[in-house]
Design an enzyme around this catalytic site. Structure first.
Site, PDB file in Angstrom:
ATOM      1  N   GLN A   1      -0.493  -2.180  26.700  1.00  0.00           N
ATOM      2  CA  GLN A   1      -0.562  -3.014  28.193  1.00  0.00           C
ATOM      3  C   GLN A   1      -1.320  -2.573  28.902  1.00  0.00           C
ATOM      4  O   GLN A   1      -2.417  -1.593  27.751  1.00  0.00           O
ATOM      5  CB  GLN A   1       0.783  -3.185  28.775  1.00  0.00           C
ATOM      6  CG  GLN A   1       1.648  -3.887  27.822  1.00  0.00           C
ATOM      7  CD  GLN A   1       2.753  -3.479  27.056  1.00  0.00           C
ATOM      8  OE1 GLN A   1       3.122  -2.486  27.077  1.00  0.00           O
ATOM      9  NE2 GLN A   1       3.238  -4.422  25.489  1.00  0.00           N
TER      10      GLN A   1
ATOM     11  N   LYS B   1      -8.139  -2.432  23.406  1.00  0.00           N
ATOM     12  CA  LYS B   1      -7.427  -0.598  23.254  1.00  0.00           C
ATOM     13  C   LYS B   1      -7.786  -0.960  21.311  1.00  0.00           C
ATOM     14  O   LYS B   1      -8.298  -0.341  21.131  1.00  0.00           O
ATOM     15  CB  LYS B   1      -6.371  -0.169  23.784  1.00  0.00           C
ATOM     16  CG  LYS B   1      -6.347  -0.942  24.615  1.00  0.00           C
ATOM     17  CD  LYS B   1      -4.790  -0.147  25.400  1.00  0.00           C
ATOM     18  CE  LYS B   1      -4.081  -1.095  25.524  1.00  0.00           C
ATOM     19  NZ  LYS B   1      -4.253  -2.596  25.989  1.00  0.00           N
TER      20      LYS B   1
ATOM     21  N   ASP C   1      -4.765  -5.986  27.941  1.00  0.00           N
ATOM     22  CA  ASP C   1      -5.834  -6.494  26.911  1.00  0.00           C
ATOM     23  C   ASP C   1      -6.776  -6.333  26.987  1.00  0.00           C
ATOM     24  O   ASP C   1      -7.994  -7.122  27.132  1.00  0.00           O
ATOM     25  CB  ASP C   1      -5.913  -7.989  27.142  1.00  0.00           C
ATOM     26  CG  ASP C   1      -4.173  -9.247  27.340  1.00  0.00           C
ATOM     27  OD1 ASP C   1      -3.928  -8.278  25.483  1.00  0.00           O
ATOM     28  OD2 ASP C   1      -4.320  -9.020  28.086  1.00  0.00           O
TER      29      ASP C   1
ATOM     30  N   GLY D   1      -0.172  -6.529  21.240  1.00  0.00           N
ATOM     31  CA  GLY D   1      -0.441  -7.287  20.495  1.00  0.00           C
ATOM     32  C   GLY D   1      -2.169  -6.588  20.376  1.00  0.00           C
ATOM     33  O   GLY D   1      -3.076  -7.170  21.322  1.00  0.00           O
ATOM     34  N   HIS D   2      -2.596  -5.773  19.518  1.00  0.00           N
ATOM     35  CA  HIS D   2      -3.270  -5.159  18.902  1.00  0.00           C
ATOM     36  C   HIS D   2      -3.929  -6.266  17.974  1.00  0.00           C
ATOM     37  O   HIS D   2      -3.873  -5.820  17.148  1.00  0.00           O
ATOM     38  CB  HIS D   2      -3.354  -3.854  19.077  1.00  0.00           C
ATOM     39  CG  HIS D   2      -3.476  -3.195  20.337  1.00  0.00           C
ATOM     40  ND1 HIS D   2      -2.863  -1.698  19.531  1.00  0.00           N
ATOM     41  CD2 HIS D   2      -2.863  -3.270  21.402  1.00  0.00           C
ATOM     42  CE1 HIS D   2      -2.431  -1.462  21.211  1.00  0.00           C
ATOM     43  NE2 HIS D   2      -3.313  -2.338  22.148  1.00  0.00           N
TER      44      HIS D   2
ATOM     45  N   LYS E   1     -16.862  -5.751  26.365  1.00  0.00           N
ATOM     46  CA  LYS E   1     -16.659  -6.807  26.322  1.00  0.00           C
ATOM     47  C   LYS E   1     -18.010  -6.720  27.384  1.00  0.00           C
ATOM     48  O   LYS E   1     -18.137  -8.149  27.586  1.00  0.00           O
ATOM     49  CB  LYS E   1     -15.565  -7.893  26.793  1.00  0.00           C
ATOM     50  CG  LYS E   1     -14.546  -7.572  25.490  1.00  0.00           C
ATOM     51  CD  LYS E   1     -12.953  -9.007  26.053  1.00  0.00           C
ATOM     52  CE  LYS E   1     -13.069  -9.582  24.583  1.00  0.00           C
ATOM     53  NZ  LYS E   1     -11.979 -10.422  25.174  1.00  0.00           N
TER      54      LYS E   1
ATOM     55  N   ASN F   1       5.335  -6.438  22.500  1.00  0.00           N
ATOM     56  CA  ASN F   1       5.108  -6.949  23.346  1.00  0.00           C
ATOM     57  C   ASN F   1       3.665  -6.997  23.558  1.00  0.00           C
ATOM     58  O   ASN F   1       2.462  -8.322  23.940  1.00  0.00           O
ATOM     59  CB  ASN F   1       5.696  -7.263  25.086  1.00  0.00           C
ATOM     60  CG  ASN F   1       6.058  -5.333  25.475  1.00  0.00           C
ATOM     61  OD1 ASN F   1       5.504  -4.595  24.699  1.00  0.00           O
ATOM     62  ND2 ASN F   1       5.911  -5.182  27.051  1.00  0.00           N
TER      63      ASN F   1
END
Ligand code: IMP
Length: 427
Positions: free
Chosen positions: A225, A17, A14, A41-42, A332, A39
């Site tokens: 991941q 990417k 998370d 989630g982009h 971020k 598994n």
């Protein structure tokens, strides 16, 4: 000139990417997934519209890139087809641009059932998996019991192989876990149907990559991941079941180490983790809540709230070395805009050397270095000269601690909210 770039998450996933892959995908001739499954989630925000990709490479949102799913990816046929159809509904052409290795291990209903039942039986010791059957599918690959996509696309092979797998799983589910069995006939029907639909997209992914490399094409390998979730190098057993570190590129696609020119390590300016497991710099106070709120920290795949904490330079440096990171992308940074003081973990107390597994990780107590926060906003920043002096100092200190240069900053969810100090494809 780098023609082949790997993008990896350097924390627990998370890291943002998806957006960076999307950005670089526009310059790539192929975007390649090499490990993990749905598994991942982009989340991509393009033109204000949010798209979450789980197993299809992020290059699908570009006009030109070929999208490849390498043999290291575990594929749930139904989830993949649903994702293809979802994109098609948005008017995106997928099938002619997607190449899937028929050697990918298939995730079937029995894998999902075992993943969930096993998690439930672990109680407080649950790993907090995504419940997508990832672990059991990789287990079957290693034990050589599992089916590959090629088996699903061939009716005789499917019939020969599936029966034994279903019997084995139903024995485990009912006798060991005292849970309900799976419906073998339903799994078989769906596997055959999905296998037939996937078959036209089968491709010799390894061969295509070799040819593209020889022709000087730009290749982008998209990690899922993060490195601290690596089955070997992460916070075992609170990890995923694949090699999320750079070695996965080679085993998961069949290219050699010389085919990688540049490794981009993505890290948030702080740290998050979903699921259980050790997290030395985790915060349980107002600072942690502020990070979660400002960073909108909820999982893209499961919607679970993410745990938040300060940046951990000890773990990050180790992951940067494991991956041979060429440059870092810090995402971020704007989440830290609101803090009067920012902290970086520079050392662990309580453990000798780098933690081996969960037990050692649990004993690692962070020693922090504090730095002044900055006035002003870094949100949406595109000009590095507008970076507040204290934010620049924070980044420079990170570079020193981690011994890797910052090459990119991501400053918001939109595609153009970034600063590129050195472009991975031209480095
Ligand atoms: P699994 O991959 O579903 O087996 O889950 C194993 C661990 O990896 C759990 O802690 C999950 O929360 C974590 N995990 C799996 N995929 C992701 C991801 O894309 N982002 C963050 N954590 C993930």
């Amino acid at each position: 000139m780098s023609r082949s770039v790997v993008i990896l998450g350097s924390q627990w996933g998370d890291e943002g990417k998806g957006k960076i892959v999307d950005l670089l995908a526009h310059e790539a001739d192929a975007v390649v997934r090499f490990q993990g499954g749905h598994n991942a989630g982009h989340t991509l925000v393009v033109g204000g519209e949010k798209t979450v990709l789980h197993v299809i490479p992020s290059g699908v949102l570009t006009k030109r890139a070929r999208n490849l799913i390498g043999n290291g990816v575990v594929v749930a046929p139904r989830a993949l087809i649903d994702e293809v159809r979802g994109l098609e509904e948005k008017g995106i052409e997928v099938r002619s641009r997607l190449g899937i290795s028929p050697a990918c291990p298939a995730i079937l209903g029995c894998h999902e059932a075992l993943d969930r039942v096993r998690e439930r039986s672990r109680g407080k010791k649950a790993i907090g998996t995504t419940g997508r059957g990832i672990g059991p599918a990789y287990e079957d690959k290693a034990s050589r019991l599992g089916l590959r996509l090629a088996d699903l696309a061939d009716a005789d092979r499917l019939e020969q192989k599936l029966g034994g797998v279903i019997d084995y799983y139903n024995f485990l589910l009912t006798r060991y876990y005292e849970a309900d069995p799976v419906d073998g006939a339903r799994i078989a029907d769906e596997a055959a149907e999905m296998g037939a639909e996937l078959r036209p997209m089968f491709a010799d992914v390894t061969g295509e990559l070799h040819e593209m490399r020889r022709a000087g094409k730009a290749l982008l390998f998209e990690g899922a991941q993060g490195s601290l979730l690596d089955i070997d190098h992460g916070t075992y057993p609170f990890v995923t079941s694949s090699n999320t570190t750079v070695g996965g590129v080679m085993t998961g696609t069949g290219v050699g180490p010389g085919d990688i020119d540049y490794v981009l390590g993505i890290t948030k300016a702080y740290t998050t983790r979903v699921g259980s497991g050790p997290f030395p710099t985790e915060l349980h106070d107002a600072d942690g809540r502020m990070m979660a709120e400002r960073g909108v920290e909820f999982g893209a795949t499961t919607g679970r709230p993410r745990r938040c904490g300060w940046l951990d330079a000890v773990a990050l440096k180790r992951m940067v070395r494991i991956n041979g990171v060429t440059g870092l992308c810090i995402t971020k940074l704007d989440v830290l805009d609101a803090f009067e003081r920012v902290r970086i973990c520079v050392e662990y107390d309580g453990v000798e050397g780098f933690p081996v597994g969960a037990e050692e990780w649990e004993r690692a107590t962070p020693i922090y270095e504090d730095m002044p926060g900055w006035d002003g906003s870094t949100q949406g920043l595109t000009d590095q000269n507008k970076l507040p002096a204290e934010a620049r100092a924070y980044l420079e200190r990170l570079e020193e601690l981690i011994e890797a240069p910052v090459h990119m900053l991501s400053t918001g969810p939109e595609r153009d909210a970034h600063v590129i100090l050195q472009h991975p494809f031209s480095g």
